[in-house]
Write a protein that holds these residues in place. Structure first.
Motif, PDB file in Angstrom:
ATOM      1  N   ASP A  23       0.828  -1.212   0.000  1.00 38.00           N
ATOM      2  CA  ASP A  23       0.000   0.000   0.000  1.00 38.00           C
ATOM      3  C   ASP A  23       0.860   1.259   0.000  1.00 38.00           C
ATOM      4  O   ASP A  23       0.542   2.251  -0.678  1.00 38.00           O
ATOM      5  CB  ASP A  23      -0.937   0.007   1.205  1.00 38.00           C
ATOM      6  CG  ASP A  23      -2.078  -0.991   1.062  1.00 38.00           C
ATOM      7  OD1 ASP A  23      -2.329  -1.438  -0.084  1.00 38.00           O
ATOM      8  OD2 ASP A  23      -2.713  -1.336   2.078  1.00 38.00           O
ATOM      9  N   TYR A  26       2.248   1.704  -3.564  1.00 37.57           N
ATOM     10  CA  TYR A  26       1.280   2.266  -4.510  1.00 37.57           C
ATOM     11  C   TYR A  26       1.071   3.760  -4.254  1.00 37.57           C
ATOM     12  O   TYR A  26       0.990   4.558  -5.195  1.00 37.57           O
ATOM     13  CB  TYR A  26      -0.050   1.527  -4.415  1.00 37.57           C
ATOM     14  CG  TYR A  26       0.047   0.049  -4.716  1.00 37.57           C
ATOM     15  CD1 TYR A  26       0.785  -0.425  -5.795  1.00 37.57           C
ATOM     16  CD2 TYR A  26      -0.606  -0.888  -3.909  1.00 37.57           C
ATOM     17  CE1 TYR A  26       0.879  -1.776  -6.068  1.00 37.57           C
ATOM     18  CE2 TYR A  26      -0.523  -2.243  -4.173  1.00 37.57           C
ATOM     19  CZ  TYR A  26       0.224  -2.686  -5.247  1.00 37.57           C
ATOM     20  OH  TYR A  26       0.317  -4.030  -5.496  1.00 37.57           O
ATOM     21  N   HIS A  29       3.867   5.882  -5.563  1.00 36.42           N
ATOM     22  CA  HIS A  29       3.879   6.018  -7.024  1.00 36.42           C
ATOM     23  C   HIS A  29       2.551   6.531  -7.586  1.00 36.42           C
ATOM     24  O   HIS A  29       2.368   6.556  -8.811  1.00 36.42           O
ATOM     25  CB  HIS A  29       4.254   4.678  -7.657  1.00 36.42           C
ATOM     26  CG  HIS A  29       5.693   4.310  -7.431  1.00 36.42           C
ATOM     27  ND1 HIS A  29       6.721   4.818  -8.185  1.00 36.42           N
ATOM     28  CD2 HIS A  29       6.275   3.511  -6.497  1.00 36.42           C
ATOM     29  CE1 HIS A  29       7.872   4.341  -7.753  1.00 36.42           C
ATOM     30  NE2 HIS A  29       7.633   3.547  -6.721  1.00 36.42           N
ATOM     31  N   VAL A  31      -0.492   5.371  -7.728  1.00 33.48           N
ATOM     32  CA  VAL A  31      -1.320   4.462  -8.513  1.00 33.48           C
ATOM     33  C   VAL A  31      -2.328   3.765  -7.595  1.00 33.48           C
ATOM     34  O   VAL A  31      -2.072   3.557  -6.404  1.00 33.48           O
ATOM     35  CB  VAL A  31      -0.479   3.389  -9.251  1.00 33.48           C
ATOM     36  CG1 VAL A  31       0.541   4.043 -10.172  1.00 33.48           C
ATOM     37  CG2 VAL A  31       0.196   2.445  -8.281  1.00 33.48           C
ATOM     38  N   SER A  32      -3.477   3.451  -8.157  1.00 34.27           N
ATOM     39  CA  SER A  32      -4.474   2.650  -7.457  1.00 34.27           C
ATOM     40  C   SER A  32      -4.340   1.208  -7.920  1.00 34.27           C
ATOM     41  O   SER A  32      -3.985   0.951  -9.082  1.00 34.27           O
ATOM     42  CB  SER A  32      -5.888   3.165  -7.759  1.00 34.27           C
ATOM     43  OG  SER A  32      -6.043   4.488  -7.284  1.00 34.27           O
ATOM     44  N   HIS A  33      -4.631   0.283  -7.022  1.00 31.44           N
ATOM     45  CA  HIS A  33      -4.444  -1.135  -7.320  1.00 31.44           C
ATOM     46  C   HIS A  33      -5.679  -1.920  -6.914  1.00 31.44           C
ATOM     47  O   HIS A  33      -6.319  -1.628  -5.908  1.00 31.44           O
ATOM     48  CB  HIS A  33      -3.222  -1.672  -6.558  1.00 31.44           C
ATOM     49  CG  HIS A  33      -3.028  -3.152  -6.657  1.00 31.44           C
ATOM     50  ND1 HIS A  33      -3.421  -4.034  -5.675  1.00 31.44           N
ATOM     51  CD2 HIS A  33      -2.505  -3.918  -7.654  1.00 31.44           C
ATOM     52  CE1 HIS A  33      -3.134  -5.269  -6.043  1.00 31.44           C
ATOM     53  NE2 HIS A  33      -2.583  -5.226  -7.242  1.00 31.44           N
ATOM     54  N   TRP A  53      -3.806  -1.796 -12.310  1.00 31.41           N
ATOM     55  CA  TRP A  53      -3.253  -0.567 -11.766  1.00 31.41           C
ATOM     56  C   TRP A  53      -3.756   0.603 -12.612  1.00 31.41           C
ATOM     57  O   TRP A  53      -3.768   0.526 -13.850  1.00 31.41           O
ATOM     58  CB  TRP A  53      -1.734  -0.585 -11.814  1.00 31.41           C
ATOM     59  CG  TRP A  53      -1.100  -1.779 -11.154  1.00 31.41           C
ATOM     60  CD1 TRP A  53      -0.583  -1.853  -9.898  1.00 31.41           C
ATOM     61  CD2 TRP A  53      -0.908  -3.092 -11.721  1.00 31.41           C
ATOM     62  NE1 TRP A  53      -0.095  -3.108  -9.642  1.00 31.41           N
ATOM     63  CE2 TRP A  53      -0.280  -3.897 -10.740  1.00 31.41           C
ATOM     64  CE3 TRP A  53      -1.220  -3.672 -12.947  1.00 31.41           C
ATOM     65  CZ2 TRP A  53       0.046  -5.226 -10.966  1.00 31.41           C
ATOM     66  CZ3 TRP A  53      -0.897  -4.998 -13.177  1.00 31.41           C
ATOM     67  CH2 TRP A  53      -0.266  -5.761 -12.188  1.00 31.41           C
ATOM     68  N   GLN A  56      -3.618   7.325  -9.951  1.00 31.19           N
ATOM     69  CA  GLN A  56      -4.437   7.809  -8.836  1.00 31.19           C
ATOM     70  C   GLN A  56      -5.034   9.169  -9.151  1.00 31.19           C
ATOM     71  O   GLN A  56      -6.200   9.432  -8.871  1.00 31.19           O
ATOM     72  CB  GLN A  56      -3.561   7.902  -7.581  1.00 31.19           C
ATOM     73  CG  GLN A  56      -4.235   7.422  -6.308  1.00 31.19           C
ATOM     74  CD  GLN A  56      -3.242   7.226  -5.189  1.00 31.19           C
ATOM     75  OE1 GLN A  56      -2.461   8.136  -4.875  1.00 31.19           O
ATOM     76  NE2 GLN A  56      -3.231   6.054  -4.593  1.00 31.19           N
ATOM     77  N   GLN A  81       5.123  -6.656 -11.983  1.00 28.07           N
ATOM     78  CA  GLN A  81       4.314  -5.612 -11.362  1.00 28.07           C
ATOM     79  C   GLN A  81       5.028  -4.256 -11.386  1.00 28.07           C
ATOM     80  O   GLN A  81       4.403  -3.220 -11.587  1.00 28.07           O
ATOM     81  CB  GLN A  81       3.966  -5.990  -9.922  1.00 28.07           C
ATOM     82  CG  GLN A  81       3.214  -4.896  -9.196  1.00 28.07           C
ATOM     83  CD  GLN A  81       2.516  -5.342  -7.937  1.00 28.07           C
ATOM     84  OE1 GLN A  81       1.630  -4.652  -7.470  1.00 28.07           O
ATOM     85  NE2 GLN A  81       2.873  -6.475  -7.372  1.00 28.07           N
ATOM     86  N   VAL A  85       3.488  -0.862 -12.981  1.00 21.35           N
ATOM     87  CA  VAL A  85       3.368   0.417 -12.280  1.00 21.35           C
ATOM     88  C   VAL A  85       4.080   1.516 -13.071  1.00 21.35           C
ATOM     89  O   VAL A  85       3.581   2.646 -13.199  1.00 21.35           O
ATOM     90  CB  VAL A  85       3.932   0.301 -10.847  1.00 21.35           C
ATOM     91  CG1 VAL A  85       4.110   1.680 -10.212  1.00 21.35           C
ATOM     92  CG2 VAL A  85       3.015  -0.565  -9.989  1.00 21.35           C
TER      93      VAL A  85
END
Length: 336
Positions: A23, A26, A29, A31-33, A53, A56, A81, A85
């Protein structure tokens, strides 16, 4: 070049997130996951792990969708991953699926006796993800190693695929256009695969010339990180799986001239797992009008496993290629 540094620079020997929790990674960076399990099209009892991803801060519209296809013994939750991202941060919605027997998905570990099942599951999930974000968005495949052969089968699939669900381009990173003779089972074992696959299909009996991480990742700490994944198989290839990978290479090579989608090949010149000469053959024979070949002298199979300056060079070119095609700009003249 990419305006962001590839997140692999923040990883450690034991975690792709370095000292951060997922968390925290994310959030850092922006970003939402999300993730969910889906059911395989061919087996209602087989659950497949998927994740995605998105940027955000969506002050600007998404530039496109990128669907990720990982390689043999790989997964969507480790090195892949980090690349997902990296691409997301440039304005794309990115998704990935763990093949059966890989990562968090169900199935016998590292067993892929029929690649067509994998292709069907990828197409099903990717179609659903694209529908969520709008089929009018440019859509691309990003693939690594075996994933490259799977991606080529996806873009070659014509029957039942409506035009708006076709992909606008594909990135082939170290693609398995052909398995290197330096990595194949030594003669005469290769020629007995069909017998072993028929009699004992799941038997982990097939030797290769070196373990995949040891011959794929040039930087030692990244090799240790690859081996640190609790879901990376360490077994020898199973007989039926090895036979299927050999068959798949021959099938894909026989269809090079049918490839007409825009594509970018990035491949290490010293790759001894997937033969760079076969990637060059794809470039020469493909019908695509927009095709780019980048063979990097001295680089190994896993380009994310290179020193930082090489990682930035390769993935800078990947991001630039995606952004250019997503924006609809005229591509530069391509050259091998």
């Amino acid at each position: 070049m990419s305006k962001y540094k590839h997140p692999v620079a923040e990883a450690s020997e034991t975690s792709p997130f370095g000292s951060l929790s997922p968390d925290e990674f994310y959030a850092r960076h922006s970003v939402s996951h999300g993730s969910e399990f889906i059911t395989s099209k061919h087996n209602q009892n087989l659950k497949l792990f998927t994740q995605w991803w998105t940027p955000q801060q969506q002050s600007a519209p998404l530039k496109g969708v990128v669907c990720v296809v990982h390689g043999y013994t790989g997964e969507s939750s480790w090195f892949v991953q980090l690349t997902a991202v990296h691409v997301t941060k440039h304005g794309f919605a990115v998704c990935a699926i763990d093949h059966m027997g890989h990562g968090f998905s169900d199935g016998l570990i590292a067993h892929l006796p029929d690649i067509n099942v994998v292709v069907d599951d990828c197409i099903s999930f990717f179609d659903g993800f694209r529908s969520r974000h709008g089929l009018d968005l440019p859509a691309f495949l990003y693939s690594e190693s075996l994933g490259g052969a799977i991606a080529l089968l996806i873009v070659l699939r014509r029957e039942g695929i409506v035009p708006e669900r076709r992909f606008d381009g594909v990135v082939l990173n170290g693609a398995m256009c052909g398995i290197s003779d330096k990595f194949k089972p030594p003669w005469p074992l290769e020629h007995f695969l069909s017998i072993a696959a028929f009699l004992v299909p799941t038997w982990c009996v097939v030797p290769t010339r070196g373990s995949i991480p040891n011959v794929s990742f040039k930087v030692e700490w990244k090799r240790k990180l690859a081996l640190a994944s609790p879901r990376r198989p360490t077994i020898r290839p199973r007989a039926a799986t090895a036979q299927e990978l050999m068959r798949l290479s021959r099938e894909v090579q026989g269809k090079f001239s049918e490839v007409d989608v825009p594509f970018l090949v990035v491949h290490g010149g010293d790759d001894i797992v997937c033969d760079p000469a076969c990637a060059e053959d794809l470039y020469n024979r493909a019908a695509s009008k927009d095709k780019t070949l980048r063979i990097y002298p001295g680089m190994w199979h896993q380009l994310v496993g290179e020193p930082d300056e090489n990682v930035e060079l390769v993935f800078g070119e990947v991001v630039d290629w995606l952004l250019t095609r997503a924006d609809g700009a005229a591509p530069e003249v391509n050259a091998p």
